[in-house]
Design a protein around this motif. Structure first.
Motif, PDB file in Angstrom:
ATOM      1  N   GLN A   2      -6.924 -18.802  42.715  1.00 51.33           N
ATOM      2  CA  GLN A   2      -7.609 -18.338  41.529  1.00 51.33           C
ATOM      3  C   GLN A   2      -6.885 -18.061  40.253  1.00 51.33           C
ATOM      4  O   GLN A   2      -6.936 -18.824  39.131  1.00 51.33           O
ATOM      5  CB  GLN A   2      -8.576 -17.290  41.697  1.00 51.33           C
ATOM      6  CG  GLN A   2      -9.292 -16.705  40.569  1.00 51.33           C
ATOM      7  CD  GLN A   2     -10.342 -15.745  40.968  1.00 51.33           C
ATOM      8  OE1 GLN A   2     -10.681 -15.509  41.906  1.00 51.33           O
ATOM      9  NE2 GLN A   2     -10.597 -15.097  39.755  1.00 51.33           N
ATOM     10  N   ASP A   3      -5.637 -17.385  40.686  1.00 51.68           N
ATOM     11  CA  ASP A   3      -4.614 -17.448  39.453  1.00 51.68           C
ATOM     12  C   ASP A   3      -4.000 -18.646  38.925  1.00 51.68           C
ATOM     13  O   ASP A   3      -4.138 -18.854  37.583  1.00 51.68           O
ATOM     14  CB  ASP A   3      -3.625 -16.313  39.984  1.00 51.68           C
ATOM     15  CG  ASP A   3      -2.701 -15.576  38.994  1.00 51.68           C
ATOM     16  OD1 ASP A   3      -3.058 -16.054  37.811  1.00 51.68           O
ATOM     17  OD2 ASP A   3      -1.700 -14.920  39.327  1.00 51.68           O
ATOM     18  N   ASP A   4      -3.597 -19.249  39.905  1.00 47.17           N
ATOM     19  CA  ASP A   4      -2.788 -20.532  39.549  1.00 47.17           C
ATOM     20  C   ASP A   4      -3.907 -21.645  38.845  1.00 47.17           C
ATOM     21  O   ASP A   4      -3.517 -21.946  37.631  1.00 47.17           O
ATOM     22  CB  ASP A   4      -2.293 -21.152  40.684  1.00 47.17           C
ATOM     23  CG  ASP A   4      -1.643 -22.679  40.660  1.00 47.17           C
ATOM     24  OD1 ASP A   4      -0.834 -22.534  40.023  1.00 47.17           O
ATOM     25  OD2 ASP A   4      -2.696 -23.430  41.097  1.00 47.17           O
ATOM     26  N   HIS A   5      -5.072 -21.784  39.236  1.00 48.54           N
ATOM     27  CA  HIS A   5      -5.837 -22.958  38.720  1.00 48.54           C
ATOM     28  C   HIS A   5      -6.656 -22.220  37.212  1.00 48.54           C
ATOM     29  O   HIS A   5      -6.699 -22.956  36.551  1.00 48.54           O
ATOM     30  CB  HIS A   5      -6.892 -22.937  39.533  1.00 48.54           C
ATOM     31  CG  HIS A   5      -6.458 -23.910  40.937  1.00 48.54           C
ATOM     32  ND1 HIS A   5      -5.368 -23.761  41.584  1.00 48.54           N
ATOM     33  CD2 HIS A   5      -7.072 -24.901  41.706  1.00 48.54           C
ATOM     34  CE1 HIS A   5      -5.237 -24.640  42.588  1.00 48.54           C
ATOM     35  NE2 HIS A   5      -6.421 -25.259  42.750  1.00 48.54           N
ATOM     36  N   VAL A   6      -6.831 -21.052  37.220  1.00 50.91           N
ATOM     37  CA  VAL A   6      -7.495 -20.596  35.954  1.00 50.91           C
ATOM     38  C   VAL A   6      -6.244 -20.433  34.935  1.00 50.91           C
ATOM     39  O   VAL A   6      -6.552 -20.866  33.914  1.00 50.91           O
ATOM     40  CB  VAL A   6      -8.170 -19.151  36.176  1.00 50.91           C
ATOM     41  CG1 VAL A   6      -8.466 -18.577  35.072  1.00 50.91           C
ATOM     42  CG2 VAL A   6      -9.497 -19.252  37.184  1.00 50.91           C
ATOM     43  N   ALA A   7      -5.089 -20.182  35.336  1.00 52.64           N
ATOM     44  CA  ALA A   7      -4.199 -20.118  34.408  1.00 52.64           C
ATOM     45  C   ALA A   7      -3.668 -21.408  34.022  1.00 52.64           C
ATOM     46  O   ALA A   7      -3.557 -21.463  32.634  1.00 52.64           O
ATOM     47  CB  ALA A   7      -2.901 -19.366  34.900  1.00 52.64           C
ATOM     48  N   GLU A   8      -3.819 -22.181  34.779  1.00 49.90           N
ATOM     49  CA  GLU A   8      -3.544 -23.711  34.319  1.00 49.90           C
ATOM     50  C   GLU A   8      -4.528 -24.190  33.362  1.00 49.90           C
ATOM     51  O   GLU A   8      -4.222 -24.833  32.110  1.00 49.90           O
ATOM     52  CB  GLU A   8      -3.519 -24.809  35.605  1.00 49.90           C
ATOM     53  CG  GLU A   8      -3.139 -26.287  35.129  1.00 49.90           C
ATOM     54  CD  GLU A   8      -3.288 -27.172  36.355  1.00 49.90           C
ATOM     55  OE1 GLU A   8      -3.076 -28.192  36.099  1.00 49.90           O
ATOM     56  OE2 GLU A   8      -3.287 -26.520  37.520  1.00 49.90           O
ATOM     57  N   VAL A   9      -5.923 -23.988  33.563  1.00 51.01           N
ATOM     58  CA  VAL A   9      -6.757 -24.479  32.830  1.00 51.01           C
ATOM     59  C   VAL A   9      -6.954 -23.766  31.363  1.00 51.01           C
ATOM     60  O   VAL A   9      -7.343 -24.121  30.464  1.00 51.01           O
ATOM     61  CB  VAL A   9      -8.193 -24.766  33.453  1.00 51.01           C
ATOM     62  CG1 VAL A   9      -8.376 -25.686  34.404  1.00 51.01           C
ATOM     63  CG2 VAL A   9      -8.712 -23.265  33.702  1.00 51.01           C
ATOM     64  N   ALA A  10      -6.598 -22.482  31.483  1.00 55.70           N
ATOM     65  CA  ALA A  10      -6.637 -21.604  30.308  1.00 55.70           C
ATOM     66  C   ALA A  10      -5.289 -21.698  29.429  1.00 55.70           C
ATOM     67  O   ALA A  10      -5.187 -21.321  28.491  1.00 55.70           O
ATOM     68  CB  ALA A  10      -6.706 -20.046  30.709  1.00 55.70           C
ATOM     69  N   GLY A  11      -4.404 -22.185  30.076  1.00 58.67           N
ATOM     70  CA  GLY A  11      -2.975 -22.688  29.375  1.00 58.67           C
ATOM     71  C   GLY A  11      -2.161 -21.174  29.013  1.00 58.67           C
ATOM     72  O   GLY A  11      -1.654 -21.114  28.193  1.00 58.67           O
ATOM     73  N   HIS A  12      -2.283 -20.402  29.966  1.00 55.08           N
ATOM     74  CA  HIS A  12      -1.448 -19.125  30.007  1.00 55.08           C
ATOM     75  C   HIS A  12      -0.721 -19.033  31.331  1.00 55.08           C
ATOM     76  O   HIS A  12      -0.983 -19.433  32.397  1.00 55.08           O
ATOM     77  CB  HIS A  12      -2.457 -17.978  29.729  1.00 55.08           C
ATOM     78  CG  HIS A  12      -3.513 -17.652  30.632  1.00 55.08           C
ATOM     79  ND1 HIS A  12      -3.178 -17.070  31.833  1.00 55.08           N
ATOM     80  CD2 HIS A  12      -4.887 -17.566  30.340  1.00 55.08           C
ATOM     81  CE1 HIS A  12      -4.437 -16.772  32.609  1.00 55.08           C
ATOM     82  NE2 HIS A  12      -5.484 -17.100  31.414  1.00 55.08           N
ATOM     83  N   GLU A  13       0.033 -17.858  31.478  1.00 58.08           N
ATOM     84  CA  GLU A  13       1.060 -17.671  32.402  1.00 58.08           C
ATOM     85  C   GLU A  13       0.205 -17.041  33.456  1.00 58.08           C
ATOM     86  O   GLU A  13      -0.646 -16.210  33.153  1.00 58.08           O
ATOM     87  CB  GLU A  13       2.065 -16.816  32.090  1.00 58.08           C
ATOM     88  CG  GLU A  13       3.040 -16.544  33.250  1.00 58.08           C
ATOM     89  CD  GLU A  13       4.459 -15.467  32.829  1.00 58.08           C
ATOM     90  OE1 GLU A  13       4.953 -15.140  33.630  1.00 58.08           O
ATOM     91  OE2 GLU A  13       4.490 -15.138  31.423  1.00 58.08           O
ATOM     92  N   TYR A  48     -11.043 -15.206  30.196  1.00 52.35           N
ATOM     93  CA  TYR A  48     -10.726 -16.620  29.860  1.00 52.35           C
ATOM     94  C   TYR A  48     -12.376 -17.024  29.943  1.00 52.35           C
ATOM     95  O   TYR A  48     -12.899 -17.670  28.940  1.00 52.35           O
ATOM     96  CB  TYR A  48     -10.094 -17.448  31.157  1.00 52.35           C
ATOM     97  CG  TYR A  48     -10.175 -18.715  30.898  1.00 52.35           C
ATOM     98  CD1 TYR A  48      -9.916 -19.415  29.555  1.00 52.35           C
ATOM     99  CD2 TYR A  48     -10.699 -19.468  31.678  1.00 52.35           C
ATOM    100  CE1 TYR A  48     -10.065 -20.517  29.267  1.00 52.35           C
ATOM    101  CE2 TYR A  48     -11.038 -20.871  31.701  1.00 52.35           C
ATOM    102  CZ  TYR A  48     -10.253 -21.575  30.310  1.00 52.35           C
ATOM    103  OH  TYR A  48     -10.410 -22.872  30.282  1.00 52.35           O
ATOM    104  N   LEU A  49     -13.343 -16.955  30.985  1.00 54.64           N
ATOM    105  CA  LEU A  49     -14.568 -17.308  30.961  1.00 54.64           C
ATOM    106  C   LEU A  49     -15.358 -17.010  29.674  1.00 54.64           C
ATOM    107  O   LEU A  49     -16.124 -17.848  29.260  1.00 54.64           O
ATOM    108  CB  LEU A  49     -15.186 -17.066  32.278  1.00 54.64           C
ATOM    109  CG  LEU A  49     -14.787 -17.421  33.477  1.00 54.64           C
ATOM    110  CD1 LEU A  49     -15.566 -16.934  34.811  1.00 54.64           C
ATOM    111  CD2 LEU A  49     -14.711 -18.992  33.786  1.00 54.64           C
TER     112      LEU A  49
END
Length: 170
Positions: free
Chosen positions: A52-63, A118-119
């Motif tokens: 969840q951390d990896d995938h959401v950070a990727e689409v959100a554009g944050h670390e 983010y959501l």
């Protein structure tokens, strides 16, 4: 209810499941494996949180929360900071046997908060944005988020199953 509210509710259910499966268990129970190749509750919860951390950070554009908030140091696992559990073998799974429930739920709660934050920035129209062209058809943001929730729910269910077996044995 709009699509964003539905996604927020869904990740909230994952959070509830994570807490339900971890609460009251000691490190030995969290790290217990039903056989030498099986996933432990600790590994399943860590893995679903990392994904969840990896995938959401990727689409959100944050670390990722894992590195941005120092969780990687708190866990002190013997693999790199980008590891999410994919492709890990028995030795890596066993490495999660030494973590506490508080550490697991603390990390999940931090990822959950970041995900909800983010959501809440999204609109329903944002869910149609293509975020991954490596697939045919290309993956939209909505599909990616549902995929993460589905993966998390499956792993939380697996962890719950393991807990149930441990409780029956006790």
């Amino acid at each position: 209810m709009n699509a964003i509210d539905l996604l927020v509710d869904s990740v909230g259910r994952v959070q509830e499941n994570v807490h339900t499966v971890v609460n009251g268990l000691g490190q030995e129970q969290l790290g217990h494996r039903l056989d030498p190749e099986a996933n432990s509750i600790a590994w399943l919860v860590w893995h679903l949180t990392r994904v969840q951390d990896d995938h959401v950070a990727e689409v959100a554009g944050h670390e990722q929360v894992w590195t941005a908030q120092g969780w990687v140091e708190r866990f002190a696992l013997p693999f790199g900071p980008r590891a999410t559990g994919y492709g890990q073998g028995s030795a890596e799974i066993a490495a999660l046997g030494a973590v506490s429930g508080e550490l697991l739920t603390g990390y999940y709660d931090a990822v959950h908060a970041s995900t909800v934050e983010y959501l809440r920035t999204l609109t329903d129209d944002d869910l149609d944005r293509v975020v991954d062209t490596r697939w045919d058809p290309p993956v939209t943001l909505g599909v990616r988020l549902v995929s993460v929730i589905d993966d998390d729910a499956q792993h939380a269910g697996q962890a719950s199953f393991v807990r149930g077996i441990l409780e029956r044995r006790a």
